[in-house]
Design a protein around this motif. Structure first.
Motif: not given
Length: 263
Positions: A155-162, A183-186, A205-209, A215-218
């Protein structure tokens, strides 16, 4: 400016020079004429690569042909080219660079990059993998975000912790702006690798959590990186302002190094 003919000629000369440097015993081949132990014949390279002798010969001669990426990849493997050399071959033939290494290959930073992070001193700095896993950091970053040392490696992922750690929301002065921008840069970075299993798993996993991530991914926002000011609410020093910088080591381009300097 180099012409297509110039690039074909350079590609042929490079392949020939690479072929002539190979040690025959490394391939289980006996010495060639007059006991020569260095250098493979064109026929041998073509056989080992699964490419016709005529096609490979034309490549070395700089003929006006259009080799597929699969052909160039196979020849590069046979010639035992390193990553920079393989990129050079693809570039001369007009193909996009090699994809970034997978998460499994770059889960931690090499020792020399960790020493570089440590040498940055009092400026918070960390390294990201192609999937934005936090692969290394210095003491200043750990003081800014202490949870980096205790978060599980998966879980030591920048998007995950943010998007999932409440401590990050408290740390960031503009969580909604920063999270959307990250998220846009990623997404801009990983567009050519969206089918990779590691990326699909992370997004799922992020979409579920996180409803905010989903919403941002979509929205499909895309944005390139730009250095900018960032305000953090430091657990010891209160509000601090940094300038956000990003760079890639020439010898380890799969990593991003992020550095926060005083603004």
């Amino acid at each position: 400016m180099p012409t297509d003919e110039d690039r074909r000629a350079e590609l042929g000369a490079f392949l020939r020079a690479s072929r002539e440097r190979l040690v025959r015993t490394d391939f289980g081949l006996p010495p060639a004429g007059r006991g020569r132990t260095v250098g493979l014949r064109r026929e041998e390279v073509s056989y080992l690569s699964g490419v016709s002798v005529t096609w490979y010969t034309w490549l070395e001669q700089g003929r006006d042909i259009n080799p597929s990426r699969q052909v160039l990849d196979a020849v590069s493997r046979t010639l035992r080219l390193g990553v920079p050399e393989h990129r050079y071959v693809l570039g001369l033939a007009g193909f996009a660079p090699l994809p970034a290494a997978s998460a499994d290959e770059v889960s931690t930073v090499p020792a020399h990059l960790q020493r570089f992070l440590d040498a940055i001193g009092e400026n918070p700095a960390y390294a990201l993998t192609p999937e934005w896993g936090i692969a290394g950091w210095n003491g200043a970053y750990q003081r800014l975000y202490p949870n980096v040392a205790t978060t599980a490696p998966t879980e030591r992922n920048l998007l995950w912790v943010v998007f999932t750690d409440p401590a990050v929301r408290d740390l960031l002065d503009d969580w909604h702006v920063t999270s959307s921008r990250f998220l846009a840069e990623f997404r801009a970075e990983i567009g050519s690798r969206l089918g990779d299993p590691a990326l699909l798993d992370l997004v799922a996993r992020l979409s579920e959590a996180s409803p905010e991530f989903r919403a941002g991914w979509e929205r499909h926002d895309i944005r390139g990186f730009e250095s900018r000011e960032r305000i953090f609410h430091h657990p010891e020093f209160g509000a601090v302002t940094y300038e956000h910088h990003q760079l890639r080591p020439s010898d380890q381009p799969e990593f991003q190094i992020v550095v926060y300097t005083p603004a």
